[in-house]
Structure formats: structure tokens, C-alpha cells
Design an enzyme around this catalytic site. Structure first.
Site, PDB file in Angstrom:
ATOM      1  N   HIS A  15     -15.670  23.630  -8.027  1.00 27.03           N
ATOM      2  CA  HIS A  15     -16.946  23.585  -8.731  1.00 27.03           C
ATOM      3  C   HIS A  15     -17.787  22.464  -8.116  1.00 27.03           C
ATOM      4  O   HIS A  15     -17.396  21.887  -7.104  1.00 27.03           O
ATOM      5  CB  HIS A  15     -16.743  23.425 -10.246  1.00 27.03           C
ATOM      6  CG  HIS A  15     -15.856  22.290 -10.617  1.00 27.03           C
ATOM      7  ND1 HIS A  15     -16.338  21.035 -10.884  1.00 27.03           N
ATOM      8  CD2 HIS A  15     -14.502  22.205 -10.741  1.00 27.03           C
ATOM      9  CE1 HIS A  15     -15.327  20.224 -11.177  1.00 27.03           C
ATOM     10  NE2 HIS A  15     -14.203  20.913 -11.091  1.00 27.03           N
ATOM     11  N   ALA A  16     -18.928  22.169  -8.701  1.00 24.84           N
ATOM     12  CA  ALA A  16     -19.909  21.275  -8.075  1.00 24.84           C
ATOM     13  C   ALA A  16     -19.366  19.899  -7.690  1.00 24.84           C
ATOM     14  O   ALA A  16     -19.592  19.439  -6.569  1.00 24.84           O
ATOM     15  CB  ALA A  16     -21.121  21.113  -8.985  1.00 24.84           C
TER      16      ALA A  16
END
Length: 85
Positions: A15-16
Site C-alpha cells: 500500500h502507499a
């Protein structure tokens, strides 16, 4: 060219936050670094490319380091992935 595989263990996948850290780490090396997941591949130095892989827990990534510093990059990225993903 140095290549290794890594199975993602983070429950949320890439994820980010870890993608940003991975891009930052990959940027430390002058060699090209490519991530492959199945038929998809991405430049590990570009966050949108890394995010586009949509890698989930349990999926396998192949990391390909090619050029100057490839051995150092492969060693450090493998350690990074083990600690962060």
C-alpha cells in the site's frame, strides 16, 4: 543482473506507505530495478508503477537489479522487503 523473489507477508500488501519507502530505497542505487508480479512489471523507482502492481499478501514478487551497484541493491532491497513487507 541479480534477481531474487519475495513473497509478501504484510496483511495489507503493498500500500502507499511501504510503496513510498520502497521507491525511496530503490532510488539509492544507480542500477535499474524492476518488480515483476505475474505478467506485470514496474520500475521500482516510480511510486505509481509500484502501486499499479496491486500486490497482495501471499503474492510473489520478482526483483531484478541490473547495472552498476546491482549486487548491493539486491542485497539491501531483499533485507528491506523482509523488514517492511
Amino acid at each position: 543482473m541479480k534477481t531474487f523473489t519475495y513473497v509478501i507477508t504484510d496483511p495489507e500488501g503493498i500500500h502507499a506507505r511501504p510503496a513510498g519507502l520502497l521507491v525511496k530505497k530503490a532510488g539509492e542505487f544507480s542500477c535499474s530495478i524492476t518488480l515483476k508480479k505475474g505478467e506485470k512489471s514496474a520500475d521500482a523507482k516510480r511510486i505509481f508503477a509500484v502501486m499499479s502492481l496491486a500486490a497482495k499478501k501471499g503474492e510473489e514478487l520478482t526483483v531484478i537489479c541490473d547495472g552498476a551497484q546491482e549486487e548491493e541493491a539486491a542485497r539491501e532491497l531483499e533485507a528491506f522487503l523482509r523488514e517492511n513487507l
